[in-house]
Write a protein that holds these residues in place. Structure first.
Motif, PDB file in Angstrom:
ATOM      1  N   ILE A 321       0.844  -1.199   0.000  1.00  0.00           N
ATOM      2  CA  ILE A 321       0.000   0.000   0.000  1.00  0.00           C
ATOM      3  C   ILE A 321       0.875   1.244   0.000  1.00  0.00           C
ATOM      4  N   HIS A 322       1.939   1.228   0.787  1.00  0.00           N
ATOM      5  CA  HIS A 322       2.818   2.396   0.884  1.00  0.00           C
ATOM      6  C   HIS A 322       3.490   2.682  -0.456  1.00  0.00           C
ATOM      7  N   VAL A 323       3.973   1.641  -1.139  1.00  0.00           N
ATOM      8  CA  VAL A 323       4.586   1.833  -2.448  1.00  0.00           C
ATOM      9  C   VAL A 323       3.567   2.395  -3.432  1.00  0.00           C
ATOM     10  N   GLY A 324       2.360   1.843  -3.432  1.00  0.00           N
ATOM     11  CA  GLY A 324       1.320   2.340  -4.332  1.00  0.00           C
ATOM     12  C   GLY A 324       0.966   3.790  -4.075  1.00  0.00           C
ATOM     13  N   ILE A 325       0.854   4.165  -2.802  1.00  0.00           N
ATOM     14  CA  ILE A 325       0.517   5.551  -2.462  1.00  0.00           C
ATOM     15  C   ILE A 325       1.641   6.504  -2.858  1.00  0.00           C
ATOM     16  N   GLN A 326       2.895   6.114  -2.632  1.00  0.00           N
ATOM     17  CA  GLN A 326       4.008   6.994  -3.015  1.00  0.00           C
ATOM     18  C   GLN A 326       4.049   7.194  -4.528  1.00  0.00           C
ATOM     19  N   ARG A 327       3.796   6.159  -5.294  1.00  0.00           N
ATOM     20  CA  ARG A 327       3.726   6.314  -6.738  1.00  0.00           C
ATOM     21  C   ARG A 327       2.554   7.191  -7.131  1.00  0.00           C
ATOM     22  N   PHE A 328       1.436   7.027  -6.450  1.00  0.00           N
ATOM     23  CA  PHE A 328       0.248   7.838  -6.705  1.00  0.00           C
ATOM     24  C   PHE A 328       0.531   9.319  -6.439  1.00  0.00           C
TER      25      PHE A 328
END
Length: 401
Positions: A321-328
């Motif tokens: 989730i953290h990786v996805g949010i940072q990319r977002f």
């Protein structure tokens, strides 16, 4: 290697940028490895009730709702973000020393609140520095963020050993020592200055004049991820106490916490190479779905090895989730508002985490381990938010977003 293999890295990063940012993650996450996981043991030794423990452990999340947006917004306005980092670390260290003299509920609440308020913006500002490095020079986000998780493992293992020998009395000295280290690495933080605002057609809202933070699809993604992070509140507040009551030793408990973070480290390590092909909202959704399963299964396991396997799902319920949010955030928000974007997301995480942490004392007192079913319901609400955000993006069904 320090850079993504497919990145064209222009000259210009400060000397030893990668390792200085990695150290900026290591020091505060060593603090978290002690305070987040073992502070309840100290509070129990001091005679606090379940409700009082729930209140105290919720304070950092409550005060983040004030300290993070103010601190991160200030970091985007001063001449360099490192200035706010130094003040945050120094004041946190001072309050850590004062806590040695607090032994009853209200003094603990007072001084821990001051520490939580000033410490709140530290990690989001470090996140913004790392994201700036990824955007400007092509550094590998997952590889550098991984070192903070490794430091968390080290402090967690050390905390478990110290808990076995010294009980909760080890918490305050360990926190003070790691806050001193945090202050030193803040002083050594890379100076990036302020980037001038640019026209970025990829960052929706920046060129149109509206605030991208308040777009409905943006809010739904942030809220969904934050709900799942908040659903960890009962685990962090009472898992150590519950496992101890189950007859699991302090060293075994440290391995349980460590297994979660090792899984997180592996996820961060492979993220640059193997997760780049996935759309960021799919990563967030996957983590939310696994969270529902994790909390739903928690009341049904009863041995060290089964808890160990369940803890490994932290790779999904946090890291992916953290990786996805940072990319977002990197896609949607410009570098000149990077710290503010991190603070905005963490504000929502804090809102939901403080609610679950505050309620966790009452939930655990009333339902015991069955209270994790409530956490599963909260995670399911996160799933619903992310799915709704995906449906609001008409391009997602055709082109993957």
């Amino acid at each position: 290697m320090l850079h993504s293999p497919n990145s064209l890295v222009p000259p210009g990063p400060p000397a030893f940028f990668a390792w200085r940012v990695a150290l900026l993650f290591c020091a505060p996450l060593m603090v978290n490895g002690i305070s987040l996981l073992y502070l309840p043991a100290l509070l129990r030794d001091l005679g606090m009730t379940d409700v009082e423990i729930g209140i105290i452990v919720s304070l950092p999340f409550l005060l983040r709702m004030i300290g993070m947006p103010i601190g991160t917004a200030l970091a985007d306005r001063v001449s360099d973000r490192a200035i706010v980092l130094i003040w945050s670390a120094a004041v946190s260290l001072a309050t850590a020393l004062v806590l040695f003299f607090a032994r009853s509920f209200w003094p603990l609440v007072l001084f821990y609140s001051v520490q939580s308020l000033f410490y709140a913006p530290f990690v989001p500002i470090v996140e913004s520095l790392l994201v700036s490095g990824v955007r400007r020079w092509g550094f590998d986000y997952g590889f550098l963020r991984m070192w903070g998780s490794i430091a968390f493992v080290v402090s967690t293992l050390l905390g478990g050993v110290l808990l076995e020998f010294y009980g909760g009395a080890m918490v305050l000295p360990a926190m003070a020592g790691f806050f001193a280290l945090t202050t030193l690495v803040a002083i050594a933080a890379p100076r990036l200055g302020r980037e001038k605002p640019r026209e970025r057609l990829g960052a929706l809202g920046d060129v149109r004049g509206d605030n991208p933070f308040w777009r409905l699809d943006f809010l739904l993604v942030i809220s969904g991820a934050a709900l799942v992070q908040g659903s960890h509140g009962l685990l962090f507040g009472f898992a150590t106490i519950y496992w101890t009551a189950q007859g699991i030793s302090g060293v075994e408990i440290s391995f349980l916490w460590t297994s979660a973070v090792i899984a997180e480290i592996v996820l961060f390590f492979i993220s640059g190479r193997y997760l780049a092909r996935f759309q960021q909202l799919h990563l967030v959704l996957a983590g939310c779905l696994v969270s529902v399963v994790r909390w739903g299964l928690f009341p049904h396991v009863d041995s060290f090895w089964s808890y160990l396997a369940l803890q490994a799902t932290h790779a999904f319920t946090f890291a992916i989730i953290h990786v996805g949010i940072q990319r977002f955030l990197m896609e949607r928000i410009g570098d000149e508002r990077g710290a503010s974007a991190q603070g905005f997301y963490q504000f929502f995480v804090s809102v939901f985490t403080v609610a679950t942490s505050w309620a966790s004392g009452f939930i655990f007192q009333a339902y015991g381990v069955q209270g994790f079913y409530i956490m599963a319901i909260i995670a399911a609400a996160g799933v619903a938010c992310v799915v709704a955000a995906m449906l609001l993006q008409p391009q997602s069904a055709r082109s993957g977003g």
